[in-house]
Structures are given as structure tokens and as C-alpha cells.
Write an enzyme that holds these catalytic residues in place. Structure first.
Site, PDB file in Angstrom:
ATOM      1  N   LYS A 127      29.635 -32.267  19.343  1.00  0.00           N
ATOM      2  CA  LYS A 127      29.315 -31.805  20.580  1.00  0.00           C
ATOM      3  C   LYS A 127      27.614 -32.433  19.771  1.00  0.00           C
ATOM      4  CE  LYS A 127      32.283 -31.432  22.662  1.00  0.00           C
ATOM      5  NZ  LYS A 127      33.072 -31.885  23.717  1.00  0.00           N
ATOM      6  N   SER A 149      39.384 -25.527  15.534  1.00  0.00           N
ATOM      7  CA  SER A 149      40.911 -27.347  16.565  1.00  0.00           C
ATOM      8  C   SER A 149      40.627 -27.870  15.174  1.00  0.00           C
ATOM      9  CB  SER A 149      38.958 -27.614  17.121  1.00  0.00           C
ATOM     10  OG  SER A 149      38.118 -28.138  16.498  1.00  0.00           O
TER      11      SER A 149
HETATM   12  C1  LIG Z   1      35.882 -26.904  18.303  1.00  0.00           C
HETATM   13  C2  LIG Z   1      36.137 -28.481  19.430  1.00  0.00           C
HETATM   14  N1  LIG Z   1      36.630 -29.022  19.182  1.00  0.00           N
HETATM   15  C3  LIG Z   1      36.956 -29.534  19.669  1.00  0.00           C
HETATM   16  C4  LIG Z   1      36.354 -30.212  21.040  1.00  0.00           C
HETATM   17  C5  LIG Z   1      37.170 -31.516  21.685  1.00  0.00           C
HETATM   18  O1  LIG Z   1      36.583 -32.820  21.754  1.00  0.00           O
HETATM   19  P1  LIG Z   1      36.267 -33.384  23.522  1.00  0.00           P
HETATM   20  O2  LIG Z   1      35.352 -32.279  24.189  1.00  0.00           O
HETATM   21  O3  LIG Z   1      35.547 -34.609  22.993  1.00  0.00           O
HETATM   22  O4  LIG Z   1      37.572 -33.143  24.003  1.00  0.00           O
HETATM   23  C6  LIG Z   1      35.524 -29.862  21.034  1.00  0.00           C
HETATM   24  C7  LIG Z   1      34.578 -29.759  22.405  1.00  0.00           C
HETATM   25  O5  LIG Z   1      34.860 -29.270  23.437  1.00  0.00           O
HETATM   26  C8  LIG Z   1      34.912 -28.246  20.174  1.00  0.00           C
HETATM   27  O6  LIG Z   1      34.113 -27.413  20.635  1.00  0.00           O
END
Ligand SMILES: Cc1ncc(COP(=O)(O)O)c(C=O)c1O
Length: 312
Positions: free
Chosen positions: A43, A256
Site C-alpha cells: 500500500k 493474504s
Molecule cells: C494484506 C493485503 N493483501 C492484499 C491486498 C489487496 O490489494 P488490492 O487493494 O490492490 O486489491 C491488500 C489491500 O487491501 C492487503 O492489505
């Protein structure tokens, strides 16, 4: 000596090959480690880009308040970039975020405004939008702001292609959709055959940073017709994925990242050969106090049989 500003340390993250995890020597797995960014997540890229654009467009000047709805990573990125670039950061968050997140925000000196857990990130967005009506207050609006995906088009996608020029499958988590849309577009421009696969939590499962579309909110920056498929992952599989990453590769990935690995491994078993590139959005420091590493997980067989793959 050339001195870097903290803002210049965003991006240029490492790409590693996961040699011990591929089920087939002809299928190569690569992961881009976004935990290497200054606040430890992907981010930092989008917040930096959205703030620089808002400055360029004359929407904000230092001293203003920048507000965002977030369940963690975007909030911490905004707190850091706000500090570094002279903005007050205000984060609207549901109460069920991990305890490390408000602690980090307090260290950075950001304001936190809480909304009930049931309101979720979409409820937080509504509150943030109302607050942004105040003078000298600007909402980044990552779910709607095209500069979110654009940051990934310009940076994440280009960096990935430098390290792995031929990509058959690209797998990333779906939160706002920024990573998938921006990076995916860049990769498909280089090779239209690259398949872009989204990783989504199974409805009713919580995966930090990821979002189920089953709740009815489709982020405006996300164009579902652009994706080639999505894999729904349960929390147990994501946790197991994060443990596997540590055990086999020594990589300390967040929840994630575990979900993305789980999805990519399903793919790796289905294709005879090729390169699979994943984005690991953060590392696991924030999750140390959770039961990510200690909880008893349901048996793999019981869960895996239920994972859903949806193709367009
Ligand atoms: C830990 C984590 N993984 C994946 C994502 C997903 O990314 P995006 O917002 O670009 O879809 C986020 C974003 O919110 C995240 O904080």
C-alpha cells in the site's frame, strides 16, 4: 553521498523464486515481496502515488488532512507518507482490525476514527466520505481512485516484467482490485496470453486485506471482465499457506500471501509448464499476536475439496 528521502524507498521490492514449493520442475513459482516497502506493505505504492497526484492536481497542500477508510495497510502507509510529506492522516477503521494496526498508527501520530465491526470497510468509506466534506480535508478513496491501479501499472507491473519477462499466470489478492487491474494490464500489454487470477476470501471467511465480492460491493476501479478467473480461499487454507511459506522457503508472509500461495499451488498442479508470478502484499510481523501460527487448523483434505475455482 546521494541521500534518499524515505518516500524514495517505496517500491523496487525483491522477486524471489519458490524453488521448494513447486510441485513440478517445469512450473516455476515467483513471488514479489511487497513486505519490503517502508511500512511493510504494497500500500505504500498507491498512497504515495495518490498523494503525489492530488498535489499535482492542486487538490491538497501540505498541512491539509488526508483521510482514508482502511482495515490496516493503507492506513499505516498513509500515516507514514503523511508524516514524511507534511499531511495530517486520519484513518477510519472497523473495530475488529488487528491490535498492531492502531498501535502503529499511534506511533506515526495518525488520528483514528472507529466504526463498528459490522460496518466493515464499506461503512468506514461512507463515514470517511462525510468527513471529507470538511474544509482542507481530502479523501484518498482507494476503492474509487484510478491512481490506485495506475501506481501498479507504472511501477509494480514494470518491475515484475524486468525480473520475469515471460509470465503465464499472475496471481494476486483482491482488496480494492488495484494490484490486479494495474499490474494485470501492464503484464497483458507485454503478453496478452498472461492469465490474471484474483484471490478472494470464501464468503463468510475473513482474510486480512482481502474482500469478498459476495457482500455486494464491487470496487469501482475493478473491472471483473478483465480478470481471467478467481479462486475462493478459506482462512484455514490461507493460514496453512503462510505456514508452508515459512517452513519450506523461510518467507514470513502475511495472511493474504498465504492465500495467494494456496491459489497459485492449485494452478501449478493444473498446468504442464510455465511461470507463475504472485504478489505477496505484506509480511507477517503485524500478525504475530494472532493465532496465525498457533491455531489448530481443520484437515487439509476436508477444506481443499471445497475450494472453488470460478472461470470467466
Ligand atoms: C494484506 C493485503 N493483501 C492484499 C491486498 C489487496 O490489494 P488490492 O487493494 O490492490 O486489491 C491488500 C489491500 O487491501 C492487503 O492489505
Amino acid at each position: 553521498m546521494h541521500h534518499l528521502h524515505i518516500i524514495h524507498t517505496v517500491g523496487q521490492t525483491p522477486m524471489v523464486e519458490l524453488r521448494h514449493l513447486s510441485p513440478n520442475p517445469d512450473v516455476r513459482l515467483y513471488a514479489k515481496l511487497e513486505g519490503w516497502n517502508p511500512t511493510g506493505s504494497v500500500k505504500d505504492r498507491i498512497v504515495k502515488h495518490m498523494i503525489q497526484h492530488a498535489e499535482r492536481d492542486g487538490l491538497i497542500v501540505p498541512g491539509d488532512t488526508v483521510i482514508e477508510a482502511s482495515t490496516g495497510n493503507t492506513g499505516i502507509a498513509l500515516a507514514m507518507i503523511g508524516r514524511a510529506m507534511g499531511y495530517h492522516a486520519r484513518i477510519v477503521m472497523p473495530e475488529n482490525v488487528y491490535p498492531e494496526i492502531p498501535r502503529a498508527l499511534a506511533v506515526y501520530g495518525a488520528d483514528v476514527h472507529w466504526v463498528p465491526s459490522e460496518a466493515g470497510v464499506t461503512g468506514a468509506m461512507d463515514v470517511a466520505r462525510k468527513m471529507a466534506a470538511d474544509e482542507r480535508t481530502f479523501m484518498l478513496d482507494q476503492f474509487c481512485n484510478p491512481h490506485n491501479a495506475r501506481a501498479h501499472y507504472i511501477w509494480t507491473g514494470a518491475e515484475i516484467l524486468e525480473d520475469v519477462p515471460e509470465i503465464d499466470v499472475f496471481v494476486a489478492g483482491l482488496g480494492t482490485g488495484g494490484t490486479l487491474m494495474g499490474t494485470g494490464q501492464r503484464l497483458k500489454e507485454a503478453n496478452p496470453a498472461t492469465r490474471v487470477i484474483a484471490v478472494e476470501p470464501h464468503p463468510g471467511n475473513q482474510l486480512q486485506g482481502l474482500k469478498s465480492l459476495a457482500d455486494g460491493f464491487i470496487p469501482p476501479i475493478l473491472d471483473l471482465s478483465f480478470l481471467d478467473g478467481k479462486i475462493l480461499v478459506r482462512s484455514g487454507s490461507a493460514f496453512r499457506g503462510a505456514r508452508l511459506l515459512m517452513q519450506r522457503e523461510g518467507i514470513f508472509g502475511g495472511v493474504s500471501s498465504g492465500a495467494v500461495l494456496h491459489a497459485a499451488l492449485q494452478f501449478a498442479e493444473r498446468i504442464p509448464k510455465g511461470n507463475i508470478v504472485m504478489v505477496f502484499a505484506d509480511s507477517a510481523w503485524k500478525y504475530l499476536e494472532t493465532n496465525l501460527w498457533s491455531r489448530e487448523l481443520p484437515s487439509e483434505e476436508a477444506e481443499e475439496a471445497m475450494d472453488d475455482i470460478i472461470w470467466w
